[in-house]
Design a protein around this motif. Structure first.
Motif, PDB file in Angstrom:
ATOM      1  N   PHE A 133      48.957  64.094  56.094  1.00 60.04           N
ATOM      2  CA  PHE A 133      49.538  63.452  55.880  1.00 60.04           C
ATOM      3  C   PHE A 133      50.896  62.965  56.221  1.00 60.04           C
ATOM      4  O   PHE A 133      51.366  63.512  56.759  1.00 60.04           O
ATOM      5  N   ASP A 134      51.172  61.857  56.080  1.00 60.83           N
ATOM      6  CA  ASP A 134      52.844  61.622  56.323  1.00 60.83           C
ATOM      7  C   ASP A 134      53.546  62.119  55.200  1.00 60.83           C
ATOM      8  O   ASP A 134      53.432  62.877  54.291  1.00 60.83           O
ATOM      9  N   PRO A 135      55.142  61.430  55.088  1.00 59.97           N
ATOM     10  CA  PRO A 135      55.954  62.028  54.705  1.00 59.97           C
ATOM     11  C   PRO A 135      55.417  62.055  53.132  1.00 59.97           C
ATOM     12  O   PRO A 135      55.330  61.220  52.855  1.00 59.97           O
ATOM     13  N   PRO A 136      55.907  62.695  51.932  1.00 62.93           N
ATOM     14  CA  PRO A 136      55.610  62.863  50.298  1.00 62.93           C
ATOM     15  C   PRO A 136      56.207  61.353  50.167  1.00 62.93           C
ATOM     16  O   PRO A 136      57.371  61.544  50.374  1.00 62.93           O
ATOM     17  N   ASN A 137      55.551  60.246  49.086  1.00 64.22           N
ATOM     18  CA  ASN A 137      56.016  59.675  48.750  1.00 64.22           C
ATOM     19  C   ASN A 137      56.624  58.421  48.935  1.00 64.22           C
ATOM     20  O   ASN A 137      57.582  57.843  48.747  1.00 64.22           O
ATOM     21  N   SER A 138      56.335  58.276  50.517  1.00 62.22           N
ATOM     22  CA  SER A 138      57.454  58.120  51.824  1.00 62.22           C
ATOM     23  C   SER A 138      56.882  55.762  50.971  1.00 62.22           C
ATOM     24  O   SER A 138      57.299  55.425  51.918  1.00 62.22           O
ATOM     25  N   GLU A 139      56.299  55.631  50.575  1.00 64.25           N
ATOM     26  CA  GLU A 139      55.121  53.988  50.610  1.00 64.25           C
ATOM     27  C   GLU A 139      54.883  54.271  48.593  1.00 64.25           C
ATOM     28  O   GLU A 139      55.480  55.108  48.503  1.00 64.25           O
ATOM     29  N   ARG A 140      54.881  52.914  49.243  1.00 60.20           N
ATOM     30  CA  ARG A 140      54.609  52.180  47.673  1.00 60.20           C
ATOM     31  C   ARG A 140      53.186  51.471  47.789  1.00 60.20           C
ATOM     32  O   ARG A 140      53.074  50.820  48.263  1.00 60.20           O
ATOM     33  N   PHE A 141      52.748  51.383  46.769  1.00 58.91           N
ATOM     34  CA  PHE A 141      51.358  50.463  46.592  1.00 58.91           C
ATOM     35  C   PHE A 141      52.655  48.330  45.902  1.00 58.91           C
ATOM     36  O   PHE A 141      53.771  48.449  46.309  1.00 58.91           O
ATOM     37  N   GLU A 142      51.567  48.092  46.476  1.00 64.10           N
ATOM     38  CA  GLU A 142      52.218  47.024  46.336  1.00 64.10           C
ATOM     39  C   GLU A 142      52.670  46.817  44.574  1.00 64.10           C
ATOM     40  O   GLU A 142      52.682  47.123  43.589  1.00 64.10           O
ATOM     41  N   ASP A 143      54.247  45.657  44.625  1.00 64.73           N
ATOM     42  CA  ASP A 143      54.230  45.436  42.582  1.00 64.73           C
ATOM     43  C   ASP A 143      53.513  45.082  41.977  1.00 64.73           C
ATOM     44  O   ASP A 143      52.509  44.823  42.159  1.00 64.73           O
ATOM     45  N   TYR A 144      53.616  46.187  40.786  1.00 67.54           N
ATOM     46  CA  TYR A 144      52.406  46.008  39.112  1.00 67.54           C
ATOM     47  C   TYR A 144      53.169  44.341  38.620  1.00 67.54           C
ATOM     48  O   TYR A 144      54.236  44.697  38.630  1.00 67.54           O
ATOM     49  N   ILE A 145      52.016  43.489  38.733  1.00 67.84           N
ATOM     50  CA  ILE A 145      52.582  42.822  37.831  1.00 67.84           C
ATOM     51  C   ILE A 145      51.256  42.079  36.471  1.00 67.84           C
ATOM     52  O   ILE A 145      50.717  42.183  36.549  1.00 67.84           O
ATOM     53  N   ARG A 146      52.230  41.480  36.002  1.00 66.89           N
ATOM     54  CA  ARG A 146      50.693  41.831  34.080  1.00 66.89           C
ATOM     55  C   ARG A 146      51.509  40.592  33.529  1.00 66.89           C
ATOM     56  O   ARG A 146      52.862  40.191  32.722  1.00 66.89           O
ATOM     57  N   VAL A 147      50.413  39.638  32.903  1.00 67.83           N
ATOM     58  CA  VAL A 147      50.978  38.839  31.798  1.00 67.83           C
ATOM     59  C   VAL A 147      49.984  38.840  31.211  1.00 67.83           C
ATOM     60  O   VAL A 147      48.728  38.884  31.075  1.00 67.83           O
ATOM     61  N   ASP A 148      50.554  38.978  30.235  1.00 70.03           N
ATOM     62  CA  ASP A 148      50.032  39.389  28.509  1.00 70.03           C
ATOM     63  C   ASP A 148      50.311  37.938  27.943  1.00 70.03           C
ATOM     64  O   ASP A 148      51.361  37.289  27.668  1.00 70.03           O
ATOM     65  N   ALA A 149      49.509  37.773  25.839  1.00 71.03           N
ATOM     66  CA  ALA A 149      50.188  36.987  25.567  1.00 71.03           C
ATOM     67  C   ALA A 149      48.948  37.401  24.146  1.00 71.03           C
ATOM     68  O   ALA A 149      47.482  37.514  24.593  1.00 71.03           O
ATOM     69  N   SER A 150      49.321  36.943  22.707  1.00 71.89           N
ATOM     70  CA  SER A 150      48.436  37.310  21.247  1.00 71.89           C
ATOM     71  C   SER A 150      49.025  35.893  20.798  1.00 71.89           C
ATOM     72  O   SER A 150      50.305  35.681  20.969  1.00 71.89           O
ATOM     73  N   ALA A 151      47.761  35.967  19.769  1.00 70.60           N
ATOM     74  CA  ALA A 151      48.817  35.546  18.413  1.00 70.60           C
ATOM     75  C   ALA A 151      47.976  35.790  17.219  1.00 70.60           C
ATOM     76  O   ALA A 151      46.699  36.477  17.650  1.00 70.60           O
TER      77      ALA A 151
END
Length: 832
Positions: free
Chosen positions: A755-773
């Motif tokens: 492995f590379d150094p621990p937690n040296s990378e990140r996943f792509e940004d988290y994006i979420r759009v929600d709606a309700s009525a």
């Protein structure tokens, strides 16, 4: 002289008697009977139509028409004269009344107070005004946080001259509202630092059509779930097992259905929830990261109410049953619909929890069939007002989840099939006795039992092996506390608490026969004291407490100071300071990736004060708030240090996955909220910054980012409320979760992953759009509620975790887990 006195007395007595006669109240039915006898008319009506009405004594000398006019003015009922001296009595088609809700002391209007009738509910506007259409005999209850509930008969209100209705502040509550409608209506920030959601006044949040308790709290700044489940709520960078979760004072070790995707607590019976990130009351222990406290209704219900509903996940029922004038019983239950119908929502949830597990996929020679999943919960609350001084409350909660499937294979031309399963259940029961000794002293005695069990049977059909695993927690708590009101603005809280916690872990393999059973018990004795004071015309509030804990197994004493201070200034500004020391002796570990079939990998364990240390925390925060004419700005910076964590507790899936060691983490962060409220619309945007780092002295990398380090998080939301229609939408963006990848081009060294150094990378940004009525309509003496929601409208693929394995060919295989995709839901509920 005597004649004058006698004459005066006679006149006085005559006038007094006349006044008394005029003001005597009689039932409407009696008045009707008298008119029938006097004038020979017959009245036709339903008993329930005139029940509950009273009128002043009618003067017998009046004509029939004049008497009917008086009855009309006093009751607002319809009196229709038909032929043959027949009169019908009926309810008016509309009975619209109004009022203005104000503070009893200041005379200022109270905005967004809830006005609740039997079948309808409205909210006061910014000027405290409301109008409601309800039968004259009904009572309405007017509620607002920090004030005493007012109950008024509709018949006492007017149609045109809107009466002022005054609410008196609850002076005994020092945790007063600091900021109301914090995000949306029903959310408040309290002077004791807690953020409270009152579900009686709650509107809606993006993507939610039910008041899911643990989904709702994630809308608050500084509260996340890195894997999008309610069983993994991260408060300011902490792990879920570092949260103290209480349901009416009962500590809960299981928080989710569907193995974490929805809350295990019935939203119909839960009245409010408070989230305390720092400055916890000295009356509470445990939860080094934060406290989530849920409460049911505290007052005896005098009228029957209930609801019956269903979503694309479950069906639910709720009943509030009066048992006389001094007692009431609440019963709630939910049951999944998976054994009746499979919905798109169920499929999305099941796919989410079963990713890269034996439930979803198995080796090529093994087929999985007959997959079934079921969950249900039952809640009960009984309240008994023994007298003016004594009250008893009994609570019961049972939660159950079970997943089962068959593993099938053909071995030596013979078909074999064995069942694998995972069952997770909790039972919580508690009783509280409250006694008022006098005007200034109130005491409580609370006893509870909390039991949690996780049982998994993993059938390895190729090796003809059965692996049984069990993890159970049994906790008993006894707490007695006294609240002494020193003055109207001061109170002293003191008490004692005993908690006994037993954790049992079982591993049982049948071939070869291996059985390991480990059971541990720790008892904690605690004494606490807390002083609360308001001064400077209630603009300043100080809450200072101290908790002493003695752990008998380790012969160790732990002293924990707690502090909350809030100061209002320049009319629209306020300042908050908080700090605390806390500890806890329970934590969760992840033994290995496929533990419990990969579905529920966490086991509870007790501290042994050596390889599994007692977890201790220190926190401090400073907040600034501005609120005026619908504008709100809240900024809070904080520092948190938590020591005694274990590497197994943190869920590593890299080079430290199987390492057993202890360390600490340190968080420096800030939460910012900006909100603007118009008459029907509320807009908000929140931002959270966090720098969360581990420190493990025995690891090759002594310091590196935490698995729960989310440097940046932004949430935007809007809610539109018009009469009974609620529409809400939201956008969520945050930094991707930390991850560790194999060294590119040199992934496997000596059969092990490099492995590379621990937690040296990140996943792509988290994006979420929600709606309700949500929409409510009143039909046939009942309220109907219908709603629809969409989670992740854009169907964004968000990677939340990954792990790697080396296959039999020596190649590395990546296994990814992604968040929920496009997930619709709908609800229909009948409210009685």
């Amino acid at each position: 002289m005597k004649g004058i006195k006698a004459h005066t007395c006679f006149v006085f007595l005559f006038l007094w008697g006349s006044l008394c006669f005029a003001q005597d109240k009689i039932s409407l039915k009696k008045a009707i009977d008298e008119i029938e006898q006097q004038h020979g008319y017959t009245f036709n009506y339903a008993e329930e139509t005139i029940s509950g009405y009273t009128v002043t004594q009618i003067d017998p000398s009046l004509s029939f028409a004049e008497k009917i006019t008086q009855l009309k003015s006093q009751t607002k009922l319809l009196f229709t004269l038909l032929g043959n001296k027949l009169v019908t009595i009926s309810l008016p088609e509309s009975n619209l009344v109004c009022g203005n809700v104000k503070d009893e002391e200041t005379g200022l209007p109270i905005a967004f107070a809830t006005v609740q009738a039997a079948k309808k509910a409205v909210v006061t506007d910014e000027n405290g005004y409301f109008s409601i259409d309800a039968p004259p005999t009904e009572n309405i209850k007017i509620r607002f946080l920090g004030y005493r509930t007012a109950e008024i008969t509709i018949n006492n209100l007017e149609t045109e001259n809107c009466n002022p209705i005054f609410l008196s502040p609850l002076r005994e509550q020092l945790d007063a509202v600091l900021l109301s409608s914090y995000l949306v209506q029903g959310m408040s920030k309290m002077s004791n630092g807690a953020e409270r959601i009152d579900f009686n006044n709650f509107t809606a949040l993006p993507g939610l059509i039910e008041t899911d308790v643990l989904q709702s709290v994630q809308s608050l700044p500084g509260v996340h779930s890195t894997n999008e489940t309610v069983s993994n709520i991260n408060i300011r960078g902490g792990t879920n097992d570092q949260n103290l979760v209480l349901w009416d004072g009962i500590k809960m070790y299981q928080t989710g259905h569907f193995f974490g995707l929805i809350s295990a607590f019935n939203p119909q019976i839960t009245e409010q929830v408070s989230i305390q990130k720092n400055g916890t009351s000295a009356t509470l222990t445990d939860g080094v990261s934060g406290t989530i406290a849920m409460e049911t209704e505290k007052e005896v219900s005098n009228t029957f109410s209930g609801s019956l509903g269903a979503s694309l996940i479950d069906a639910n029922v709720f009943l509030d049953i009066p048992l006389g004038k001094t007692s009431s019983l609440q019963i709630g239950g939910r049951k999944s619909l998976s054994d009746v119908v499979t919905t798109p929502t169920y499929d999305a949830y099941f796919t989410r929890i079963a990713q890269d597990t034996e439930v979803e996929t198995n080796v090529e020679t093994v087929r999985n069939t007959n997959r079934s999943f079921d969950f249900y919960d039952v809640s009960l609350r009984w309240l008994y007002q023994i007298g003016e001084r004594d009250k008893i409350r009994v609570n019961f909660l049972y939660v159950d989840n079970i997943l089962a499937f068959n593993e099938n294979a053909t071995i030596n031309n013979t078909a074999f099939s064995r069942e694998s399963s995972v069952a997770q259940n909790s039972l919580g029961a508690g009783a509280l006795w409250q006694h008022q000794w006098g005007e200034h002293l109130n005491t409580t005695l609370h006893v509870y039992e909390s039991d949690y069990t996780l049982r998994a049977i993993n059938a390895n059909i190729l090796d003809q092996q059965r692996f049984l695993q069990e993890n159970s927690v049994s906790e008993t708590g006894i707490k007695t506390a006294g609240i002494l009101s020193l003055k109207e603005t001061q109170k002293l809280t003191f008490g004692y608490e005993l908690i006994e916690t037993k954790v049992t872990n079982l591993d049982d393999v049948d071939v070869p026969l291996v059985r390991t059973l480990v059971a541990e018990v720790v008892r904690t004795h605690s004494g606490f004291g807390e002083y609360s004071i308001r001064f400077n015309d209630y603009k300043s509030i100080l809450i200072a407490g101290l908790r002493y804990n003695y752990l008998d197994k380790f012969n160790e004493s732990i002293i924990e100071p707690r502090l909350q201070f809030s100061q209002k200034f320049l009319e629209h500004f306020s300042l908050q300071v908080a700090g605390e020391f806390k500890h806890q002796i329970t934590s969760q570990v992840i033994n290995f990736q496929n533990d419990f079939l990969g579905i529920e990998k966490r086991r509870w364990q007790l501290s042994n004060n050596s390889t599994i240390p007692i977890i201790k925390s220190k926190q401090a925060s400073l907040g600034f708030n501005y609120s005026n004419k619908g504008w709100l700005l809240s900024i809070e910076g904080y520092y948190k240090f938590v020591d005694g964590i274990t590497s197994q507790e943190q869920g590593f899936q890299n080079q430290f996955e199987f390492v057993k060691t202890s360390g600490s983490y340190e968080v420096l962060g800030a939460d910012v909220l900006f909100r603007k409220r118009f008459r029907d619309i509320s807009l908000w945007i929140s931002y959270s910054f966090m720098d969360n780092a581990y420190s493990f002295e025995s690891l090759s990398e002594t310091a590196f980012p935490s698995n729960y380090d989310i440097p940046h998080s932004v949430t935007f939301g809007s809610t539109y409320v018009y009469d009974t229609l609620k529409i809400t939408g939201g956008f969520n963006w945050r930094s991707g979760n930390p991850t560790t990848s194999p060294v590119e081009g040199n992934e496997v060294v000596g059969g092990a992953i490099n492995f590379d150094p621990p937690n040296s990378e990140r996943f792509e940004d988290y994006i979420r759009v929600d709606a309700s009525a949500l929409y409510e309509v009143s039909l046939v003496n009942a309220m109907f509620e219908a709603g629809i929601s969409v989670w992740n409208i854009l169907d964004q693929t968000n990677t939340i975790s990954t792990f790697y394995r080396v296959n039999e060919n020596g190649d590395i295989v990546e296994n990814k887990q992604t968040s929920l995709g496009f997930t619709p839901n709908a609800v229909l509920r009948v409210i009685l």
